[in-house]
Design an enzyme around this catalytic site. Structure first.
Site, short mmCIF file in Angstrom:
data_model
loop_
_atom_site.label_atom_id
_atom_site.label_comp_id
_atom_site.label_asym_id
_atom_site.label_seq_id
_atom_site.Cartn_x
_atom_site.Cartn_y
_atom_site.Cartn_z
N ASP A 1 0.87 -1.08 0.05
CA ASP A 1 0.03 0.11 -0.09
C ASP A 1 0.91 1.07 0.01
O ASP A 1 2.09 1.34 0.46
CB ASP A 1 -0.83 -0.09 1.33
N ASN B 1 -11.02 -2.16 -5.68
CA ASN B 1 -10.12 -1.54 -6.51
C ASN B 1 -11.07 -1.14 -7.87
O ASN B 1 -10.31 -0.12 -8.26
CB ASN B 1 -8.90 -1.93 -6.65
C1 IPE Z 1 -5.58 -2.68 -0.38
O1 IPE Z 1 -5.06 -1.51 -0.55
C2 IPE Z 1 -5.58 -3.33 -1.68
C3 IPE Z 1 -4.15 -3.53 -2.23
C4 IPE Z 1 -3.25 -3.35 -1.68
C5 IPE Z 1 -4.29 -4.12 -3.66
P1 IPE Z 1 -6.32 -0.20 -0.70
O2 IPE Z 1 -5.46 1.03 -0.94
O3 IPE Z 1 -7.19 -0.52 -1.58
O4 IPE Z 1 -7.06 -0.47 0.73
P2 IPE Z 1 -8.02 0.80 1.42
O5 IPE Z 1 -8.70 1.19 0.55
O6 IPE Z 1 -6.88 1.93 1.99
O7 IPE Z 1 -8.56 0.13 2.68
C1 IPE Z 2 -1.37 0.01 -3.35
O1 IPE Z 2 -1.20 1.55 -3.51
C2 IPE Z 2 -1.73 -0.40 -4.77
C3 IPE Z 2 -3.14 -0.71 -5.14
C4 IPE Z 2 -4.11 -0.85 -4.13
C5 IPE Z 2 -3.38 -1.40 -6.29
P1 IPE Z 2 -2.54 2.52 -3.47
O2 IPE Z 2 -2.94 2.84 -4.89
O3 IPE Z 2 -3.80 2.13 -2.57
O4 IPE Z 2 -1.75 3.93 -2.76
P2 IPE Z 2 -2.46 4.91 -1.73
O5 IPE Z 2 -2.71 3.87 -0.77
O6 IPE Z 2 -3.32 5.77 -2.26
O7 IPE Z 2 -1.43 5.76 -1.28
MG MG Z 3 -4.14 2.26 -0.61
#
Ligand code: IPE
Ligand code: IPE
Ligand code: MG
Length: 247
Positions: A21, A69
Site C-alpha cells: 500500500d 479497487n
Molecule cells: C488494499 O489497499 C488493496 C491492495 C493493496 C491491492 P487499498 O489502498 O485498496 O485499501 P484501503 O482502501 O486503503 O483500505
Molecule cells: C496500493 O497503493 C496499490 C493498489 C491498491 C493497487 P495505493 O494505490 O492504494 O496507494 P495509496 O494508498 O492511495 O497511497
Molecule cells: Mg491504498
C-alpha cells in the site's frame, strides 16, 4: 545496520503475505500521477522477491488488486491492468529462470481477457519451479472468496456429493482459492494503515502482523528483513500459555 545477519535462517516464516500500500501517496508527494507510484512499486516487488528467496520463504503472497479497487477512477484501473500485463511479459522469463512459480488467488475470470491470457501463460511456464511460490492476489477479496467457497459447498451438499458432517476447517480450506497454500505466518502492510482491507480473513486467524510507515515503492530488502526480525521476536502461543511451548 546489518539486519540480515540477525535473522535466524532456520526459523523464517514459510509464507509471508504483503498488503502493498501507498503507491498513490508516494507519487503524489512528488507531484506525479498515482500511476507513477504503481510503476515504481514493481521494483519493490523485484527486491522483495529476491530477499524472500534468500530467506528461504516458500510462499510470498502480494495483494495487487482488490475487488474494491474497481471503484477507482477508470484511468487508474486501466493503468493497473496494463501494468500487470506489461510487467508479466517483461519479467516472466527471468522469474522462470530463477525458479519462481507463479500462482494467483482471486476471481481471475473477472479480469480483462488480456490479463487472463498473460497470467495463464506465465503460470504454465513456471509450473514446475520450486524455489519460491509467488502468489498474486488479483481481483481478490476475502469475503468474495468465503462466499464462493460456501456456494460450492452448498452445491455439493445439495447434490449429495458431500455430507454436512464432513464440513471441517480442513474441508473449508480446500474450497478456498488458497487451497494447497499454507496459512501465512507473517502479514505485512506498508504505508502506515492499520487495517486488513478484505485480505485473507480466513487464513490470518493466527498470523503475526507487521505494520510499517514505509510506502510500498520505498519498500526494499532491509524492510523485509526488519519485518522478519520483528516476527522472530514474537511468541506465538496459539491459545496456550508460555510454559507449554517447546522452545
Ligand atoms: C488494499 O489497499 C488493496 C491492495 C493493496 C491491492 P487499498 O489502498 O485498496 O485499501 P484501503 O482502501 O486503503 O483500505
Ligand atoms: C496500493 O497503493 C496499490 C493498489 C491498491 C493497487 P495505493 O494505490 O492504494 O496507494 P495509496 O494508498 O492511495 O497511497
Ligand atoms: Mg491504498
Amino acid at each position: 545496520m546489518d539486519y540480515l545477519s540477525k535473522i535466524d535462517l532456520t526459523k523464517t516464516p514459510k509464507h509471508v503475505a504483503i498488503i502493498m500500500d501507498g503507491n498513490g501517496r508516494w507519487a503524489q508527494k512528488q507531484g506525479h500521477l498515482r500511476l507513477y507510484g504503481h510503476n515504481f512499486g514493481v521494483e519493490s516487488i523485484r527486491e522483495t522477491l529476491k530477499a524472500a528467496k534468500e530467506l528461504k520463504i516458500q510462499y510470498l503472497t502480494l495483494y495487487a488488486f482488490s475487488t474494491e479497487n474497481w471503484n477507482r477512477p477508470k484511468e487508474e484501473v486501466a493503468g493497473l491492468m496494463d501494468l500487470l500485463v506489461k510487467s508479466l511479459a517483461n519479467e516472466i522469463k527471468e522469474l522462470s529462470d530463477t525458479g519462481v512459480r507463479l500462482l494467483t488467488i482471486g476471481d481471475i475470470e473477472g479480469l480483462p481477457q488480456e490479463c487472463q491470457d498473460e497470467l495463464q501463460e506465465s503460470i504454465e511456464l513456471t509450473k514446475n519451479n520450486t524455489e519460491i511460490n509467488l502468489v498474486l492476489a488479483l481481483n481478490y477479496s476475502a469475503r468474495w472468496e468465503i462466499i464462493d467457497a460456501v456456494k460450492k459447498i452448498a452445491t455439493n451438499v445439495k447434490s449429495n456429493d458431500l455430507s454436512i458432517d464432513k464440513i471441517s476447517t480442513e474441508l473449508f480450506d480446500s474450497y478456498l482459492s488458497t487451497k494447497d497454500i499454507p496459512d501465512p505466518e507473517l502479514l505485512i502492510r506498508t504505508s502506515g494503515e492499520h487495517r486488513i482491507s478484505n485480505f485473507l480473513l480466513w487464513q490470518i486467524a493466527y498470523t503475526e502482523f507487521h505494520f510499517t510507515e514505509v510506502l510500498w515503492p520505498d519498500f526494499k530488502r532491509d524492510d523485509l528483513y526488519k519485518a522478519v526480525l520483528d516476527f522472530q521476536s514474537r511468541e506465538r502461543r496459539f491459545g496456550m500459555v508460555s510454559e507449554q511451548l517447546t522452545k
